[in-house]
Enzyme design. Structure first.
Site, PDB file in Angstrom:
ATOM      1  N   GLY A   8       6.783  -2.335 -12.560  1.00  0.00           N
ATOM      2  CA  GLY A   8       6.948  -3.336 -11.656  1.00  0.00           C
ATOM      3  C   GLY A   8       6.619  -4.611 -12.020  1.00  0.00           C
ATOM      4  CB  SER A  10      10.186  -8.582 -12.537  1.00  0.00           C
ATOM      5  OG  SER A  10      10.283  -7.917 -10.972  1.00  0.00           O
ATOM      6  CB  SER A 132      -3.713  -0.307  -1.508  1.00  0.00           C
ATOM      7  OG  SER A 132      -3.864  -0.910  -0.227  1.00  0.00           O
ATOM      8  CE1 TYR A 145       1.542  -0.080  -0.364  1.00  0.00           C
ATOM      9  CE2 TYR A 145      -0.787  -0.343   0.435  1.00  0.00           C
ATOM     10  CZ  TYR A 145       0.176  -0.707  -0.429  1.00  0.00           C
ATOM     11  OH  TYR A 145      -0.173  -1.567  -1.566  1.00  0.00           O
ATOM     12  CB  ALA A 147       0.001   8.934   3.004  1.00  0.00           C
ATOM     13  CB  ILE A 177      -3.136  -9.590  -3.884  1.00  0.00           C
ATOM     14  CG1 ILE A 177      -4.331  -8.826  -4.032  1.00  0.00           C
ATOM     15  CG2 ILE A 177      -2.789 -10.706  -5.258  1.00  0.00           C
ATOM     16  CD1 ILE A 177      -5.630  -9.293  -4.540  1.00  0.00           C
TER      17      ILE A 177
HETATM   18  P1  NAD Z   1       5.480  -7.326  -5.202  1.00  0.00           P
HETATM   19  O1  NAD Z   1       6.309  -6.863  -4.062  1.00  0.00           O
HETATM   20  O2  NAD Z   1       5.545  -8.646  -5.467  1.00  0.00           O
HETATM   21  O3  NAD Z   1       5.703  -6.544  -6.523  1.00  0.00           O
HETATM   22  C1  NAD Z   1       5.949  -5.083  -6.423  1.00  0.00           C
HETATM   23  C2  NAD Z   1       6.757  -4.737  -7.860  1.00  0.00           C
HETATM   24  O4  NAD Z   1       6.995  -3.401  -7.909  1.00  0.00           O
HETATM   25  C3  NAD Z   1       7.787  -5.641  -7.795  1.00  0.00           C
HETATM   26  O5  NAD Z   1       7.954  -6.166  -9.309  1.00  0.00           O
HETATM   27  C4  NAD Z   1       8.952  -4.724  -7.820  1.00  0.00           C
HETATM   28  O6  NAD Z   1      10.322  -4.795  -8.115  1.00  0.00           O
HETATM   29  C5  NAD Z   1       8.611  -3.209  -8.362  1.00  0.00           C
HETATM   30  N1  NAD Z   1       9.177  -2.226  -8.009  1.00  0.00           N
HETATM   31  C6  NAD Z   1       9.121  -1.879  -6.527  1.00  0.00           C
HETATM   32  N2  NAD Z   1       9.832  -0.743  -6.537  1.00  0.00           N
HETATM   33  C7  NAD Z   1      10.345  -0.407  -7.718  1.00  0.00           C
HETATM   34  C8  NAD Z   1      10.871   0.717  -8.518  1.00  0.00           C
HETATM   35  N3  NAD Z   1      11.543   1.743  -8.019  1.00  0.00           N
HETATM   36  N4  NAD Z   1      10.836   0.925 -10.072  1.00  0.00           N
HETATM   37  C9  NAD Z   1      10.275  -0.221 -10.436  1.00  0.00           C
HETATM   38  N5  NAD Z   1       9.691  -1.027  -9.891  1.00  0.00           N
HETATM   39  C10 NAD Z   1       9.642  -1.107  -8.725  1.00  0.00           C
HETATM   40  O7  NAD Z   1       3.996  -6.606  -4.701  1.00  0.00           O
HETATM   41  P2  NAD Z   1       2.469  -6.798  -5.196  1.00  0.00           P
HETATM   42  O8  NAD Z   1       1.726  -7.461  -4.350  1.00  0.00           O
HETATM   43  O9  NAD Z   1       2.728  -7.628  -6.606  1.00  0.00           O
HETATM   44  O10 NAD Z   1       2.272  -5.256  -5.487  1.00  0.00           O
HETATM   45  C11 NAD Z   1       1.987  -4.760  -6.672  1.00  0.00           C
HETATM   46  C12 NAD Z   1       1.215  -3.406  -6.571  1.00  0.00           C
HETATM   47  O11 NAD Z   1      -0.055  -3.990  -5.948  1.00  0.00           O
HETATM   48  C13 NAD Z   1       1.790  -2.391  -5.550  1.00  0.00           C
HETATM   49  O12 NAD Z   1       1.550  -1.240  -6.029  1.00  0.00           O
HETATM   50  C14 NAD Z   1       1.183  -2.854  -4.446  1.00  0.00           C
HETATM   51  O13 NAD Z   1       0.972  -1.646  -3.535  1.00  0.00           O
HETATM   52  C15 NAD Z   1      -0.218  -3.152  -4.819  1.00  0.00           C
HETATM   53  N6  NAD Z   1      -1.117  -3.900  -3.795  1.00  0.00           N
HETATM   54  C16 NAD Z   1      -0.696  -5.039  -3.375  1.00  0.00           C
HETATM   55  C17 NAD Z   1      -1.510  -5.784  -2.526  1.00  0.00           C
HETATM   56  C18 NAD Z   1      -1.356  -7.270  -1.900  1.00  0.00           C
HETATM   57  O14 NAD Z   1      -1.872  -7.574  -0.988  1.00  0.00           O
HETATM   58  N7  NAD Z   1      -0.354  -7.842  -2.635  1.00  0.00           N
HETATM   59  C19 NAD Z   1      -2.857  -5.095  -2.061  1.00  0.00           C
HETATM   60  C20 NAD Z   1      -2.955  -3.896  -2.387  1.00  0.00           C
HETATM   61  C21 NAD Z   1      -2.103  -3.227  -3.327  1.00  0.00           C
END
Ligand code: NAD
Length: 237
Positions: A8, A10, A132, A145, A147, A177
């Site tokens: 993930g 990109s 998370s 989420y 879970a 974030i």
């Molecule tokens: P985001 O939505 O910008 O990024 C998520 C990434 O996962 C994207 O690049 C998306 O294309 C990819 N993705 C989704 N489904 C996919 C699949 N089936 N196959 C391959 N790639 C897939 O969000 P983010 O905030 O950058 O999240 C990144 C990680 O951090 C996630 O696991 C999210 O749960 C975790 N997280 C984020 C936060 C926050 O506040 N942003 C907090 C806690 C945890």
């Protein structure tokens, strides 16, 4: 040159991790599911980026991606299991399909790359799961989420025991974030959240990337089975 896989990657946190690790001299498999152009764009920032498509919830796609990468570039030093989705629905609103998608992507999608990559991983390798804070404290707005992310922590702990001493396995639990996940926040909600955070600001993707780089470093050699909170003090436990 050491090879690392970021799922993930990109956009958001995954992108920041890929760029940080690229700058530190790793060759990075930049996994994406849909956004090929964005993944390709990372190549312009770091030279050794290898964009590869796979839906992490489909084992055949993950297995092919890892197999092709390993065949071409050799052993993998680290896996960063970052891909995830957040469906903001409580127990009444959440359909069975939403539930399944969340578990398939966030939990199975974290396990599949490990399963596929293990035979190709270096001695002394590293695995880092992105969980998370909601894995610890639960969430009033999403039932699946928290879970799925608590499942990721359980997976991390078992793998840390099972893969020692060959591979160190840890997790990072971000707080709030600044990525697409919070794009629906109004300016007022953003300000309110920033005020709630003891360090006074919403986190940046780079804050998480720095912790990942540490867990891949020699300095983290004696750390396994641990979770690092990157949340500005929002949830201390
Ligand atoms: P985001 O939505 O910008 O990024 C998520 C990434 O996962 C994207 O690049 C998306 O294309 C990819 N993705 C989704 N489904 C996919 C699949 N089936 N196959 C391959 N790639 C897939 O969000 P983010 O905030 O950058 O999240 C990144 C990680 O951090 C996630 O696991 C999210 O749960 C975790 N997280 C984020 C936060 C926050 O506040 N942003 C907090 C806690 C945890």
């Amino acid at each position: 040159m050491k090879n690392v896989v970021v799922t993930g990657a990109s956009r958001g946190i995954g992108r920041a991790i890929a760029i940080e690790l690229g700058k530190r001299g790793y060759r990075v498999l930049v996994n994406y599911n849909k956004s090929r152009e964005k993944a390709e764009g990372i190549r312009k920032i770091i030279g050794e980026a290898v964009p590869m498509k796979a839906d992490v919830s489909k084992y055949e796609e993950v297995g092919k991606m890892i197999g092709d990468f390993c065949e071409k570039y050799g052993k993998i030093y680290a896996l960063i299991l970052n891909a995830g989705i957040y469906i903001r629905k409580n127990v009444e609103e959440m359909s069975l399909e939403d539930w399944k998608n969340t578990i398939d992507i966030n939990l199975s999608g974290a396990f599949y790359p490990v399963k596929a990559a293990l035979p190709c991983m270096e001695e002394g390798g590293r695995i880092v799961f992105i969980s998370s804070q909601l894995a610890f404290k639960g969430s009033k707005s999403s039932v699946a989420y928290g879970a799925s992310k608590a499942g990721v922590l359980g997976l991390m702990r078992s793998l840390a025991i099972q893969l020692a001493p060959k591979i160190r396995v840890n997790s990072i639990s971000p707080g709030t974030i600044d990525t697409d996940i919070i794009k629906n926040y109004t300016p007022e909600q953003r300000e309110k959240r920033a005020r709630e955070i003891p360090l006074g600001r919403i986190g940046r993707p780079e804050d998480v990337a720095g912790a990942v780089a540490f867990l891949l470093s020699k300095e983290a050699d004696y750390i396994t089975g641990a979770n690092i909170d990157v949340n500005g003090g929002l949830y201390i436990h």
